[in-house]
Design a protein around this motif. Structure first.
Motif, mmCIF file in Angstrom:
data_model
loop_
_atom_site.group_PDB
_atom_site.id
_atom_site.type_symbol
_atom_site.label_atom_id
_atom_site.label_comp_id
_atom_site.label_asym_id
_atom_site.label_seq_id
_atom_site.Cartn_x
_atom_site.Cartn_y
_atom_site.Cartn_z
ATOM 1 N N ALA A 1 -15.136 -6.305 59.640
ATOM 2 C CA ALA A 1 -13.676 -6.133 59.531
ATOM 3 C C ALA A 1 -13.206 -6.618 58.171
ATOM 4 C CB ALA A 1 -12.956 -6.913 60.615
ATOM 5 N N GLY B 1 -18.971 -17.014 55.439
ATOM 6 C CA GLY B 1 -19.195 -15.574 55.496
ATOM 7 C C GLY B 1 -18.722 -14.811 54.271
ATOM 8 N N MET C 1 -18.405 -8.932 57.440
ATOM 9 C CA MET C 1 -18.541 -7.977 56.322
ATOM 10 C C MET C 1 -17.325 -7.047 56.328
ATOM 11 S SD MET C 1 -21.566 -5.189 55.505
ATOM 12 C CE MET C 1 -22.891 -6.393 55.504
ATOM 13 N N THR C 2 -16.735 -6.865 55.169
ATOM 14 C CA THR C 2 -15.577 -5.966 55.110
ATOM 15 C C THR C 2 -16.065 -4.517 55.079
ATOM 16 O OG1 THR C 2 -15.529 -5.877 52.705
ATOM 17 C CG2 THR C 2 -14.285 -7.667 53.737
ATOM 18 N N PRO C 3 -15.256 -3.598 55.597
ATOM 19 C CA PRO C 3 -15.622 -2.173 55.545
ATOM 20 C C PRO C 3 -15.852 -1.709 54.103
ATOM 21 C CG PRO C 3 -13.792 -2.511 57.043
ATOM 22 C CD PRO C 3 -14.019 -3.828 56.374
ATOM 23 N N PHE D 1 -27.180 -15.218 61.500
ATOM 24 C CA PHE D 1 -25.789 -15.217 61.051
ATOM 25 C C PHE D 1 -25.055 -14.062 61.727
ATOM 26 C CE2 PHE D 1 -22.452 -13.989 57.972
ATOM 27 C CZ PHE D 1 -21.756 -15.195 57.904
ATOM 28 N N LEU E 1 -27.317 -8.257 48.747
ATOM 29 C CA LEU E 1 -26.124 -8.727 49.442
ATOM 30 C C LEU E 1 -26.225 -10.245 49.557
ATOM 31 C CD1 LEU E 1 -23.584 -8.319 51.279
ATOM 32 C CD2 LEU E 1 -25.173 -8.046 53.189
ATOM 33 N N THR F 1 -24.525 -13.771 50.987
ATOM 34 C CA THR F 1 -23.589 -14.265 52.000
ATOM 35 C C THR F 1 -23.553 -15.792 51.955
ATOM 36 O OG1 THR F 1 -24.172 -12.409 53.440
ATOM 37 C CG2 THR F 1 -23.025 -14.270 54.460
ATOM 38 N N LEU G 1 -22.266 -0.952 49.898
ATOM 39 C CA LEU G 1 -23.695 -1.135 50.187
ATOM 40 C C LEU G 1 -24.334 0.217 50.530
ATOM 41 C CD1 LEU G 1 -25.973 -3.150 50.593
ATOM 42 C CD2 LEU G 1 -25.035 -3.726 52.821
ATOM 43 N N GLN G 2 -23.624 0.999 51.343
ATOM 44 C CA GLN G 2 -24.171 2.309 51.725
ATOM 45 C C GLN G 2 -24.193 3.276 50.537
ATOM 46 O OE1 GLN G 2 -21.734 2.870 55.521
ATOM 47 N NE2 GLN G 2 -23.787 3.424 56.203
ATOM 48 N N GLU H 1 -21.425 -11.963 62.100
ATOM 49 C CA GLU H 1 -20.144 -11.719 61.429
ATOM 50 C C GLU H 1 -19.497 -10.475 62.017
ATOM 51 O OE1 GLU H 1 -20.869 -10.381 57.300
ATOM 52 O OE2 GLU H 1 -22.915 -9.923 57.990
ATOM 53 N N LYS H 2 -18.180 -10.461 61.917
ATOM 54 C CA LYS H 2 -17.443 -9.287 62.386
ATOM 55 C C LYS H 2 -17.402 -8.266 61.263
ATOM 56 C CE LYS H 2 -12.991 -8.014 64.467
ATOM 57 N NZ LYS H 2 -11.693 -8.529 64.918
ATOM 58 N N GLN I 1 -18.871 -12.806 50.971
ATOM 59 C CA GLN I 1 -19.990 -11.958 50.553
ATOM 60 C C GLN I 1 -19.708 -11.232 49.249
ATOM 61 O OE1 GLN I 1 -20.099 -9.727 54.224
ATOM 62 N NE2 GLN I 1 -22.153 -10.519 54.700
ATOM 63 N N GLN J 1 -27.170 2.602 48.567
ATOM 64 C CA GLN J 1 -28.372 3.112 49.231
ATOM 65 C C GLN J 1 -28.502 4.618 49.046
ATOM 66 O OE1 GLN J 1 -27.737 1.372 53.103
ATOM 67 N NE2 GLN J 1 -29.018 -0.381 52.619
ATOM 68 N N LEU K 1 -19.312 -2.818 53.109
ATOM 69 C CA LEU K 1 -20.298 -1.981 53.795
ATOM 70 C C LEU K 1 -20.389 -0.606 53.116
ATOM 71 C CD1 LEU K 1 -22.261 -1.274 56.062
ATOM 72 C CD2 LEU K 1 -20.321 -0.793 57.558
#
Lengths: 240, 106
Positions: free
Chosen positions: B106, A28, A1-3, B101, A21, A23, A9-10, B103-104, A30, A13, A6
């Protein structure tokens, strides 16, 4: 997940906006829906996952996708800033509810008694109209005072609230039902009210009563098959 | 705040503090798995854990895989079940099966 994802997403929320989300499990990749336009089958799966509040697996063009709904928290509206509410509120927060306490009596609904909780001091019908309970809202009336409980129940019964509970004995509830009938509510509406409130675990103390109420709310939310209250329990303070 | 949101917030705070972080998510379950699809576990390079993907049965194995993913950057889809020798090793006592699953962040 990329910052960035994220953070998005936050942000959703924080804004209490429902997002899914998605995937792609092979690599991976997303994205968020509805932020991102998606092929019909994926958009439909995202919409359904949010509506049913359940994660899903979808295969599109031979690729497996995981569809993960992120709905805003369920809401609990507590009418009556009473002693039982002081036990109920933190327990409900632990379960994950966003809690609001309604009580026009300022001596009861204080930040001292309910630290960090949204308190509404409007009259209960005005408060309930503003809060607009929906299918992800539970409503519990605890004031024991018809002047405060009845208007709140009246609005709750006109909403899609998934749980409506009212503190008070069977006798109190019978009188309440008569008053609500005069206000135009039919038998089907009345059957939605859980009263005496809470599962019958012979609760006595305020935290025990709070536990029985929360357990009943969770059961309603999850569709558990529960027997309705049987014979009144002599020692149950919830029925007092 | 749901427990899943809580894990995301924790993962974000670890990353903001300069830690490498991986996220593990239950994507599918069969039988009596203790945690539903969507349950999350965050793992940091220093070994911190937040959330869960099982009742504690497979968290160790998932954390190992997460550390691998932190190094390679490549996501992984892990299979745990009673027919899986590795899962037998780590002991999925409930007899359930699940996919996780990893995942990193990043």
């Amino acid at each position: 997940m990329t910052p960035d994802l994220l953070a998005a997403l936050q942000a959703a929320q924080v804004a209490k906006r429902p997002v899914a989300l998605l995937t792609r499990l092979s690599d991976g990749q997303q994205c968020l829906w509805p932020e991102t336009a998606l092929p019909g089958a994926l958009a439909e799966a995202a919409e359904r996952a949010l509506r049913e509040d359940a994660a899903a697996n979808v295969t599109l063009d031979g690729e497996a996708w995981f569809v993960h709904p992120h709905n805003p928290p369920l809401r609990l509206i507590v009418v009556g800033a009473v002693h039982i509410a002081q036990a109920l509120v933190p327990m409900a927060q632990t379960i994950g509810f966003a809690v609001t306490v309604v009580d026009p009596r300022r001596a009861w609904a204080t930040a001292d008694r309910f630290p960090g909780i949204t308190l509404i001091h409007e009259w209960t019908d005005d408060a309930m109209l503003a809060l607009a309970p929906d299918a992800r809202t539970a409503v519990v009336t605890l004031t024991h005072d018809p002047k405060l409980d009845d208007p709140a129940l009246d609005i709750a019964l006109r909403s899609e609230a998934f749980y409506i509970g009212a503190l008070g004995s069977r006798r109190t509830h019978a009188k309440r039902v008569a008053r609500l009938a005069e206000a135009g509510h039919g038998e089907a509406a009345m059957a939605r009210i859980h009263a005496p409130v809470g599962l019958d675990i012979a609760a006595v103390t305020a935290p025990e009563i709070a536990l029985s109420i929360l357990a009943e709310i969770v059961a309603a939310r999850r569709g558990a098959a529960l027997a309705r209250r049987a014979a009144p329990h002599a020692t149950s303070a919830a029925a007092a | 705040m749901s427990d899943s949101e809580d894990v995301l917030a924790t993962a974000a705070s670890w990353r903001a503090a300069g830690e490498t972080v991986a996220l593990a998510t239950v994507v599918e379950t069969w039988g009596s798995s203790p945690r539903p699809a969507g349950s999350r576990l965050a793992v940091s390079a220093s070994g911190r854990l937040a959330g869960s993907v099982s009742g504690g049965c497979i968290e160790g194995a998932v954390a190992d895989a997460a550390k691998q993913t932190m190094q390679t950057g490549a996501p992984q889809l892990l299979d745990f079940g009673i027919s899986d020798e590795r899962a037998w090793e780590v002991g999925l006592a409930c007899g359930g099966k699940l996919k996780v699953f990893v995942e990193k962040l990043a």
